[in-house]
Write a protein that holds these residues in place. Structure first.
Motif, mmCIF file in Angstrom:
data_model
loop_
_atom_site.group_PDB
_atom_site.id
_atom_site.type_symbol
_atom_site.label_atom_id
_atom_site.label_comp_id
_atom_site.label_asym_id
_atom_site.label_seq_id
_atom_site.Cartn_x
_atom_site.Cartn_y
_atom_site.Cartn_z
ATOM 1 N N VAL A 387 -29.752 -8.897 68.284
ATOM 2 C CA VAL A 387 -29.984 -7.525 68.737
ATOM 3 C C VAL A 387 -30.340 -7.575 70.215
ATOM 4 O O VAL A 387 -30.986 -8.512 70.692
ATOM 5 C CB VAL A 387 -31.116 -6.851 67.934
ATOM 6 C CG1 VAL A 387 -30.707 -6.661 66.495
ATOM 7 C CG2 VAL A 387 -32.404 -7.643 68.018
ATOM 8 N N PRO A 388 -29.923 -6.578 70.992
ATOM 9 C CA PRO A 388 -30.209 -6.590 72.429
ATOM 10 C C PRO A 388 -31.671 -6.274 72.721
ATOM 11 O O PRO A 388 -32.303 -5.476 72.016
ATOM 12 C CB PRO A 388 -29.281 -5.503 72.976
ATOM 13 C CG PRO A 388 -29.073 -4.569 71.834
ATOM 14 C CD PRO A 388 -29.103 -5.422 70.594
ATOM 15 N N VAL A 389 -32.186 -6.896 73.767
ATOM 16 C CA VAL A 389 -33.521 -6.574 74.290
ATOM 17 C C VAL A 389 -33.300 -5.636 75.468
ATOM 18 O O VAL A 389 -32.678 -6.016 76.469
ATOM 19 C CB VAL A 389 -34.276 -7.839 74.729
ATOM 20 C CG1 VAL A 389 -35.639 -7.472 75.290
ATOM 21 C CG2 VAL A 389 -34.407 -8.806 73.564
ATOM 22 N N LEU A 390 -33.780 -4.407 75.343
ATOM 23 C CA LEU A 390 -33.495 -3.372 76.330
ATOM 24 C C LEU A 390 -34.687 -3.144 77.246
ATOM 25 O O LEU A 390 -35.841 -3.185 76.813
ATOM 26 C CB LEU A 390 -33.119 -2.063 75.636
ATOM 27 C CG LEU A 390 -31.899 -2.112 74.698
ATOM 28 C CD1 LEU A 390 -31.687 -0.762 74.045
ATOM 29 C CD2 LEU A 390 -30.662 -2.545 75.451
ATOM 30 N N GLU A 391 -34.376 -2.873 78.492
ATOM 31 C CA GLU A 391 -35.388 -2.497 79.476
ATOM 32 C C GLU A 391 -35.117 -1.054 79.901
ATOM 33 O O GLU A 391 -34.009 -0.719 80.320
ATOM 34 C CB GLU A 391 -35.319 -3.426 80.694
ATOM 35 C CG GLU A 391 -36.307 -3.072 81.785
ATOM 36 C CD GLU A 391 -36.123 -3.939 83.022
ATOM 37 O OE1 GLU A 391 -37.071 -4.623 83.410
ATOM 38 O OE2 GLU A 391 -35.005 -3.921 83.597
ATOM 39 N N ARG A 392 -36.113 -0.190 79.756
ATOM 40 C CA ARG A 392 -35.943 1.218 80.083
ATOM 41 C C ARG A 392 -36.265 1.446 81.569
ATOM 42 O O ARG A 392 -37.187 0.845 82.111
ATOM 43 C CB ARG A 392 -36.878 2.083 79.237
ATOM 44 C CG ARG A 392 -36.896 1.745 77.756
ATOM 45 C CD ARG A 392 -35.602 2.085 77.067
ATOM 46 N NE ARG A 392 -35.650 1.722 75.650
ATOM 47 C CZ ARG A 392 -34.656 1.915 74.808
ATOM 48 N NH1 ARG A 392 -33.541 2.437 75.219
ATOM 49 N NH2 ARG A 392 -34.765 1.553 73.547
ATOM 50 N N TYR A 393 -35.517 2.340 82.179
ATOM 51 C CA TYR A 393 -35.792 2.690 83.565
ATOM 52 C C TYR A 393 -35.267 4.096 83.836
ATOM 53 O O TYR A 393 -34.407 4.613 83.111
ATOM 54 C CB TYR A 393 -35.145 1.689 84.533
ATOM 55 C CG TYR A 393 -33.642 1.714 84.543
ATOM 56 C CD1 TYR A 393 -32.937 2.414 85.518
ATOM 57 C CD2 TYR A 393 -32.897 1.039 83.566
ATOM 58 C CE1 TYR A 393 -31.556 2.447 85.530
ATOM 59 C CE2 TYR A 393 -31.510 1.057 83.577
ATOM 60 C CZ TYR A 393 -30.851 1.767 84.564
ATOM 61 O OH TYR A 393 -29.483 1.798 84.572
ATOM 62 N N ASP A 394 -35.815 4.729 84.869
ATOM 63 C CA ASP A 394 -35.387 6.068 85.268
ATOM 64 C C ASP A 394 -34.478 5.962 86.484
ATOM 65 O O ASP A 394 -34.845 5.342 87.486
ATOM 66 C CB ASP A 394 -36.591 6.955 85.601
ATOM 67 C CG ASP A 394 -37.392 7.327 84.367
ATOM 68 O OD1 ASP A 394 -36.781 7.454 83.303
ATOM 69 O OD2 ASP A 394 -38.624 7.486 84.474
ATOM 70 N N GLU A 395 -33.313 6.561 86.391
ATOM 71 C CA GLU A 395 -32.382 6.600 87.511
ATOM 72 C C GLU A 395 -32.461 7.981 88.148
ATOM 73 O O GLU A 395 -32.225 8.996 87.491
ATOM 74 C CB GLU A 395 -30.959 6.317 87.035
ATOM 75 C CG GLU A 395 -29.942 6.303 88.168
ATOM 76 C CD GLU A 395 -28.531 6.059 87.671
ATOM 77 O OE1 GLU A 395 -28.116 4.891 87.654
ATOM 78 O OE2 GLU A 395 -27.876 7.050 87.282
ATOM 79 N N LYS A 396 -32.785 8.024 89.431
ATOM 80 C CA LYS A 396 -32.894 9.280 90.169
ATOM 81 C C LYS A 396 -31.881 9.259 91.308
ATOM 82 O O LYS A 396 -31.936 8.384 92.177
ATOM 83 C CB LYS A 396 -34.303 9.475 90.725
ATOM 84 C CG LYS A 396 -35.390 9.553 89.670
ATOM 85 C CD LYS A 396 -36.749 9.830 90.297
ATOM 86 C CE LYS A 396 -37.832 9.942 89.244
ATOM 87 N NZ LYS A 396 -39.160 10.251 89.832
ATOM 88 N N LYS A 397 -30.957 10.212 91.267
ATOM 89 C CA LYS A 397 -29.956 10.296 92.317
ATOM 90 C C LYS A 397 -29.717 11.749 92.699
ATOM 91 O O LYS A 397 -29.922 12.664 91.896
ATOM 92 C CB LYS A 397 -28.641 9.642 91.865
ATOM 93 C CG LYS A 397 -28.715 8.129 91.748
ATOM 94 C CD LYS A 397 -27.341 7.510 91.560
ATOM 95 C CE LYS A 397 -27.433 5.986 91.555
ATOM 96 N NZ LYS A 397 -26.104 5.346 91.414
ATOM 97 N N ILE A 398 -29.258 11.943 93.938
ATOM 98 C CA ILE A 398 -28.991 13.285 94.459
ATOM 99 C C ILE A 398 -27.588 13.695 94.020
ATOM 100 O O ILE A 398 -26.618 12.949 94.200
ATOM 101 C CB ILE A 398 -29.090 13.300 95.993
ATOM 102 C CG1 ILE A 398 -30.496 12.890 96.445
ATOM 103 C CG2 ILE A 398 -28.745 14.675 96.541
ATOM 104 C CD1 ILE A 398 -30.608 12.636 97.928
ATOM 105 N N ILE A 399 -27.479 14.897 93.435
ATOM 106 C CA ILE A 399 -26.148 15.404 93.088
ATOM 107 C C ILE A 399 -25.718 16.516 94.035
ATOM 108 O O ILE A 399 -24.545 16.892 94.054
ATOM 109 C CB ILE A 399 -26.090 15.906 91.627
ATOM 110 C CG1 ILE A 399 -27.059 17.052 91.399
ATOM 111 C CG2 ILE A 399 -26.331 14.783 90.662
ATOM 112 C CD1 ILE A 399 -26.915 17.680 90.017
ATOM 113 N N SER A 400 -26.656 17.066 94.789
ATOM 114 C CA SER A 400 -26.300 18.120 95.731
ATOM 115 C C SER A 400 -27.331 18.148 96.851
ATOM 116 O O SER A 400 -28.536 18.049 96.599
ATOM 117 C CB SER A 400 -26.243 19.482 95.022
ATOM 118 O OG SER A 400 -25.998 20.517 95.941
ATOM 119 N N LEU A 401 -26.852 18.282 98.082
ATOM 120 C CA LEU A 401 -27.721 18.415 99.254
ATOM 121 C C LEU A 401 -27.073 19.457 100.155
ATOM 122 O O LEU A 401 -26.214 19.153 100.970
ATOM 123 C CB LEU A 401 -27.880 17.076 99.982
ATOM 124 C CG LEU A 401 -28.872 17.056 101.152
ATOM 125 C CD1 LEU A 401 -30.276 17.397 100.671
ATOM 126 C CD2 LEU A 401 -28.864 15.704 101.838
#
Length: 620
Positions: A387-401
Motif C-alpha cells: 500500500v502507498p505511504v502518502l504525504e499530504r500537502y496544500d498546493e496554492k497557485k494563482i489562477i487569475s491576476l
C-alpha cells in the motif's frame, strides 16, 4: 360484443409488454469488477497509453485482465474476479503515480443496443450489491490553523490602524507570537486585542530586550472549531453527493473527526472520489506593493503554464475566502474562454466592494488552494499487499491576476482556467460549499451486502417460495383463470423492474419486501375478480355476462383497496428515511403496475381465450 377489447387497448397492452421486456433485459447482464482511472485534475485526459501502462503492470503481476476501454473523462480496466480489485488498484496506482486517481468500480456489461435506447440495469443498494465506501478523516488541526491565520491577519490590520508597531506572526500550533519594542507599546496592543478578540488567551514575556506577547485559543474554543469543521464538512459532502445524483447515500460522522460516506450503485467512483475529497477553495487577495515588507507578502506561482509571468507577490491579508461564495456557475467569456461566475453573500459583497473601491488600478489575485497527496514510499499491510505511504500537502497557485477596473460587489467572474471541464468542476465545488478543513481518505473499498450473504440468500429464497406458493394456489383454486393471473403476475414483476430501471431507482432489501407485498396485492385483485365471476355464475348468469360483471363490479373494490395502500406508501415516503423510503417507492410503483396488469392484462388474456366464441362453461 362482450369480452372483446377494441384494437387500441390490445395494442396498448402489447406495447407495454414489449417495452417492459426490453428495459428489464439489462438486469440479466451482471457487471464486471473493474478499476476506474481518471486524472487527479479534470484537465488531465485519459487515453490508451495510460490504460496500456496500467494493463502492463497488472499482467506482469499475474492479475487477469478481461478488457479495457477509454471513456469521455476516464478509463476502465475490467477484471475477472472481485477478489482482484484491491490488488489491481494498488498495482495501477503505483504504475501511474500521483497524477491519476485509481478507484474501484463495477462496470456494466449491458449490450450497446440496449444502452443506446437508455436501457440500464437496476441499481442495487449497499445491502444487496454494495457500492463504494469511503472513510474520510477531517484535518481539524488545519481548521484551527486556518482560524489562527484569520486572527493573525485581523490583528495585524487593527494594530496598523492604531499605529502600533510590532511583529505579529502565527507560530506553530494554535498560537500567535507578537514582539514589541517596549512594554508601553505591548500594553497598548493588549488593549486593542482585548477589545477585538477577547476570546484569545494572552501570555506576556520578556526576552533579549524584546517584549513578547503570545496569543492562544483555549481548549473550549479549539473543540468548538473542530466540531464546526466536522459539521460543516458533513453538510458540504451531502451537497456534493446531491450534485453527483447518488440515490440514498449514507453520510454520517464516525468518532471524533471521521466521516463515513457510502454511495450505493455508483458507476463513476473515480469522479466521486475526486469531487468528495477535493478541498478546492479560493482566496481573493491584492497584489503586494513593491515596497511591502517580506512579512506582509507571499510569492505564488501561476497555475497555468507559460506566459510572461511565472509567479507574483501577493499580500498575506485576505479580502474574502471561498466560504463567502453562495453560488457559482460555469460559462464562457466574450473570447470563448472558460470562466466561473461567482455570487457572494452580503458580507462577502461588502468586503469585496470595500477592498476594490479603494484599490482601483491595482491587481487582485484569485488563489486556488487544493489539498493533494504524493506517494513517498510503499509498505505492506496485514494481508501482505503493498500500500502507498502518502504525504499530504496544500498546493496554492494563482489562477487569475487581473487589474481592478471598478468596484466589485456580490457578483463577478473569474477567468484563467484551463478548459470547460475544469471551470464546471470548480463551479460545482464552490456551489456545494467549501470544506471547512481538508479531508484525507483513510479507507476505500467496495461494500459487500451489509446484512450478509446468508441473510440475502434467505431473503431471495423466501421471496421465491412465496411466489411459488401464490402461483400454485391460483392454479389450484382458479384453474385456467389462475393461469391468467399468474401470467399477469410475471408481467407485473417485469413491468415493475423495468420502470425502476428507467427511473434509476435503487433496490434495497426493504425494496425486495415491497416486491413480495406487490406480488400478494397483484393476485389479490384477481382473487376479487375471479370470486365475483364465480358468484355471478352461481346466480345463473351466462359465462360471458359473468366475466364482464366480474371485472366491472370488482373494479371499485380494487380501486378502494389500492388507493388506501398507496396513501400509506406516500406517507411512509414523506416521514421515513433510507430503507423505509425504498420500501415505499417500490410499493407505490408496484401498486400502479399491478392495477394495470391485474385488470387490463388479465382481461386481454381472457378475451383472447373466451372472447368472440360461444362458451358453455368457464374453467374457474
Amino acid at each position: 360484443m362482450l369480452n372483446r377489447y377494441p384494437l387500441w387497448k390490445n395494442l396498448l397492452v402489447a406495447l407495454v409488454l414489449v417495452v417492459s421486456t426490453i428495459y428489464a433485459l439489462p438486469n440479466l447482464y451482471p457487471p464486471d469488477p473493474a478499476i476506474q482511472i481518471s486524472g487527479a485534475s479534470s484537465a488531465l485526459a485519459i487515453d490508451d497509453t495510460v490504460l496500456d501502462r496500467a494493463r502492463a503492470a497488472l499482467e506482469e503481476a499475474g492479475v487477469a485482465v478481461k478488457g479495457s476501454e477509454v471513456g469521455p473523462r476516464s478509463g476502465l480496466v475490467r477484471l475477472t474476479g472481485m477478489e482482484q480489485q484491491l490488488r489491481a488498484q494498488a498495482l495501477a496506482r503505483r504504475a501511474l503515480g500521483d497524477d491519476f486517481v485509481v478507484a474501484l468500480n463495477l462496470a456494466p456489461t449491458t449490450p450497446a443496443w440496449l444502452t443506446a435506447i437508455g436501457g440500464a440495469p437496476l441499481k442495487l443498494g449497499l445491502d444487496l450489491r454494495g457500492g463504494v465506501h469511503f472513510l474520510l478523516q477531517v484535518d481539524t488541526e488545519a481548521a484551527v490553523a486556518k482560524r489562527i491565520a484569520v486572527y493573525e491577519a485581523d490583528l495585524r490590520k487593527k494594530l496598523r490602524e492604531e499605529r502600533i508597531r510590532g511583529l505579529v506572526k502565527a507560530g506553530d500550533g494554535n498560537h500567535i507570537d507578537a514582539s514589541f519594542a517596549s512594554d508601553e507599546v505591548r500594553t497598548q496592543a493588549v488593549e486593542v486585542i482585548r477589545e477585538h478578540a477577547p476570546e484569545l488567551q494572552r501570555l506576556t514575556e520578556e526576552r533579549d530586550g524584546r517584549f513578547l506577547l503570545t496569543l492562544a485559543l483555549g481548549e473550549q474554543q479549539i473543540r468548538e472549531l473542530e466540531d464546526y469543521a466536522v459539521e460543516q464538512n458533513l453538510t458540504t459532502l451531502r451537497n456534493r453527493v446531491n450534485e453527483l445524483g447518488v440515490a440514498e447515500p449514507l453520510i454520517q460522522q464516525q468518532g471524533r473527526n471521521r466521516i463515513v460516506v457510502e454511495l450505493p450503485g455508483v458507476q463513476d467512483t473515480a469522479e466521486a472520489k475526486r469531487i468528495l475529497g477535493k478541498t478546492a477553495n479560493l482566496e481573493f487577495r491584492l497584489e503586494a506593493r513593491p515596497d511591502a515588507p517580506a512579512t506582509e507578502r507571499e510569492q505564488f506561482e501561476f497555475r497555468a503554464g507559460g506566459g510572461p509571468e511565472r509567479s507574483a507577490w501577493i499580500e498575506r491579508d485576505l479580502i474574502i475566502g471561498g466560504d463567502r461564495v453562495t453560488g457559482a456557475s460555469s460559462s464562457f467569456d466574450e473570447n470563448g474562454r472558460p470562466q466561473v461566475n461567482i455570487n457572494l453573500d452580503s458580507q462577502g459583497g461588502t468586503l469585496m466592494n470595500r477592498a476594490t473601491r479603494d484599490n482601483i488600478k491595482r491587481r487582485m489575485a484569485v488563489l486556488f488552494i487544493e489539498r493533494k497527496s504524493r506517494t513517498v514510499g510503499y509498505e505492506k499491510d496485514a494481508t501482505g499487499n503493498e500500500v502507498p505511504v502518502l504525504e499530504r500537502y496544500d498546493e496554492k497557485k494563482i489562477i487569475s491576476l487581473a487589474t481592478i477596473q471598478s468596484a466589485l460587489g456580490t457578483q463577478f467572474r473569474i477567468t484563467g482556467l484551463d478548459n470547460p471541464s475544469e471551470s464546471a468542476e470548480l463551479a460545482l465545488l464552490l456551489r456545494a460549499g467549501a470544506l471547512a478543513a481538508p479531508l484525507d481518505f483513510v479507507e476505500e473499498r467496495t461494500v459487500g451486502p451489509s446484512l450478509g450473504a446468508d441473510n440475502i440468500a434467505l431473503g431471495l429464497r423466501s421471496m421465491a417460495i412465496g411466489s411459488v406458493l401464490v402461483v400454485l394456489f391460483m392454479l389450484a383454486v382458479y384453474r385456467v383463470f389462475g393461469v391468467f393471473a399468474n401470467l399477469a403476475l410475471a408481467f407485473n414483476v417485469m413491468l415493475l423492474l423495468s420502470v425502476m430501471s428507467m427511473l434509476s431507482a435503487t433496490l434495497t432489501l426493504p425494496g425486495m419486501a415491497g416486491i413480495v407485498l406487490t406480488v400478494g396485492m397483484a393476485v389479490d385483485a384477481n382473487v376479487l375478480i375471479n370470486s365475483r365471476i364465480r358468484e355471478e355464475l352461481a346466480n345463473g348468469m351466462p359465462p360471458h355476462s359473468a366475466i364482464a360483471a366480474g371485472y366491472d363490479r370488482a373494479w371499485l373494490t380494487i380501486i378502494d383497496s389500492n388507493i388506501t395502500t398507496l396513501l400509506v406508501a406516500v406517507i411512509l415516503y414523506a416521514v421515513g428515511t433510507g430503507p423505509v423510503r425504498g420500501f415505499a417507492v417500490v410499493l407505490s410503483l408496484g401498486i400502479l403496475t399491478s392495477m394495470f396488469t391485474s385488470v387490463m392484462g388479465t382481461r386481454v388474456l381472457v378475451n383472447m381465450v373466451y372472447g368472440g366464441r360461444r362458451v358453455a362453461r368457464l374453467s374457474i
